[in-house]
Write a protein that holds these residues in place. Structure first.
Motif, PDB file in Angstrom:
ATOM      1  N   HIS A  19     -49.359 -10.001  79.157  1.00  0.00           N
ATOM      2  CA  HIS A  19     -49.683  -9.669  78.487  1.00  0.00           C
ATOM      3  C   HIS A  19     -50.131  -8.334  78.376  1.00  0.00           C
ATOM      4  N   ARG A  20     -50.424  -8.210  79.529  1.00  0.00           N
ATOM      5  CA  ARG A  20     -50.874  -6.918  80.185  1.00  0.00           C
ATOM      6  C   ARG A  20     -50.107  -5.977  79.586  1.00  0.00           C
ATOM      7  N   SER A  21     -48.928  -5.858  79.882  1.00  0.00           N
ATOM      8  CA  SER A  21     -47.552  -5.445  80.304  1.00  0.00           C
ATOM      9  C   SER A  21     -47.659  -5.236  78.671  1.00  0.00           C
ATOM     10  N   ALA A  22     -47.786  -6.318  77.952  1.00  0.00           N
ATOM     11  CA  ALA A  22     -46.778  -5.364  76.671  1.00  0.00           C
ATOM     12  C   ALA A  22     -47.764  -5.006  75.709  1.00  0.00           C
ATOM     13  N   ARG A  23     -49.409  -5.053  76.327  1.00  0.00           N
ATOM     14  CA  ARG A  23     -50.333  -4.618  75.778  1.00  0.00           C
ATOM     15  C   ARG A  23     -50.014  -2.668  75.971  1.00  0.00           C
ATOM     16  N   THR A  24     -50.106  -2.550  76.864  1.00  0.00           N
ATOM     17  CA  THR A  24     -49.479  -0.793  77.285  1.00  0.00           C
ATOM     18  C   THR A  24     -48.514  -0.957  77.099  1.00  0.00           C
ATOM     19  N   ALA A  25     -47.093  -1.515  77.011  1.00  0.00           N
ATOM     20  CA  ALA A  25     -45.945  -0.593  76.112  1.00  0.00           C
ATOM     21  C   ALA A  25     -46.151  -0.665  74.858  1.00  0.00           C
TER      22      ALA A  25
END
Length: 302
Positions: A19-25
């Motif tokens: 979830h964190r990586s998707a939000r950063t992207a």
């Protein structure tokens, strides 16, 4: 149970990282697509300053040995360069003969040269088309200056008429009064039923012609050409104003008479008839015979 808890915690951590990586992207994509507005800074008196490095600080010397430029101030001990007011010429070569003095001399500058300011027929025609020169009046040096072709300060010794642009000359009956003119320029003007007259201006006459307001007491009388230029202005090929043909043309123009046909042989103006020439030759021969007879008679008496 412990194994189940550990598995659940691992899955939770994995889901959080995804979830964190998707939000950063998503945020990076949004930042890339979003264009920041350009910042405009108004120039005012309170924010004027020089560019970085435009002003250098003054080198302060003689401020102690700790500054790095104390005592001798970076000049070292004694010598020519250590003295105040020293200066080595830029062409100094250690005492040997300078390079520019080893080169041979070439040519000379004539101190008696009198360069004339050129003006071309093409430019005269251009200014006539712009209605800055009146073709019905005599085109003199003053008319050329008033038209704006050149300044009066650029004319030092006179103006010479050249034939550059003669193929564009189409105005007939032009009357030029200039210092000198080339043969091709004279031919081009006369091909259009024009007239070219060359006249000599010394420095005083040239100033009086270009700036008559400088002579409130009257224009001084023009001087004759010097001996070196006398032959030029007496030659009809140059359309000199002292030639008999130009003098006759000036007289007939003043009297309002039509120009007559005349021939020019050895500086004589007038109609030449072969019978008159034969009679003159016969008279000269008879005078010579009489002189010979008188001399023989005197010898016999003696």
């Amino acid at each position: 149970t412990m194994t189940t808890v550990s598995r659940l915690s691992a899955l939770f951590r994995r889901s959080c990282s995804l979830h964190r990586s998707a939000r950063t992207a998503a945020l990076s994509t949004q930042a890339a697509t979003t264009v920041e507005p350009e910042r405009v800074r108004l120039l005012k008196l309170n924010n004027l300053y020089d560019n970085p490095g435009a002003v250098k600080k003054k080198k302060r010397v003689g401020r102690g040995v700790g500054s790095g430029r104390g005592k001798t101030c970076g000049r070292g001990h004694k010598g020519q360069k250590a003295r105040s007011g020293h200066g080595i010429p830029i062409d100094f070569m250690g005492g040997q003969t300078k390079f520019w003095r080893r080169l041979p001399k070439h040519g000379f500058r004539n101190p008696h040269a009198q360069p004339l300011t050129p003006v071309n027929l093409g430019k005269i025609q251009d200014f006539i088309d712009m209605e800055r020169i009146d073709p019905t009046q005599t085109i003199t040096l003053k008319a050329i200056v008033e038209a704006g072709i050149m300044k009066a300060t650029n004319i030092k010794y006179g103006v010479k008429l050249l034939a550059d642009g003669k193929d564009r000359l189409r105005t007939p009956n032009l009357d030029f009064l200039v210092s000198r003119a080339s043969a091709s320029a004279i031919e081009a003007v006369e091909a259009n039923q024009g007239v070219v007259t060359t006249i000599h201006y010394n420095r005083l006459a040239l100033r009086a012609h270009l700036k008559p307001h400088k002579f409130p007491e009257g224009i001084p009388k023009m001087a004759r050409p010097p001996p070196k230029l006398m032959l030029y202005y007496r030659n009809y090929k140059n359309r000199g104003y002292l030639s008999p043909q130009m003098q006759l043309r000036k007289l007939e123009k003043r009297l309002g008479l039509p120009l007559t046909e005349f021939n020019y042989v050895d500086g004589l103006v007038g109609e030449i008839d072969s019978s008159d020439a034969d009679e003159a030759e016969q008279d000269e021969w008879e005078d010579g015979e009489d002189a010979t007879a008188e001399a023989e008679g005197d010898g016999k008496k003696d």
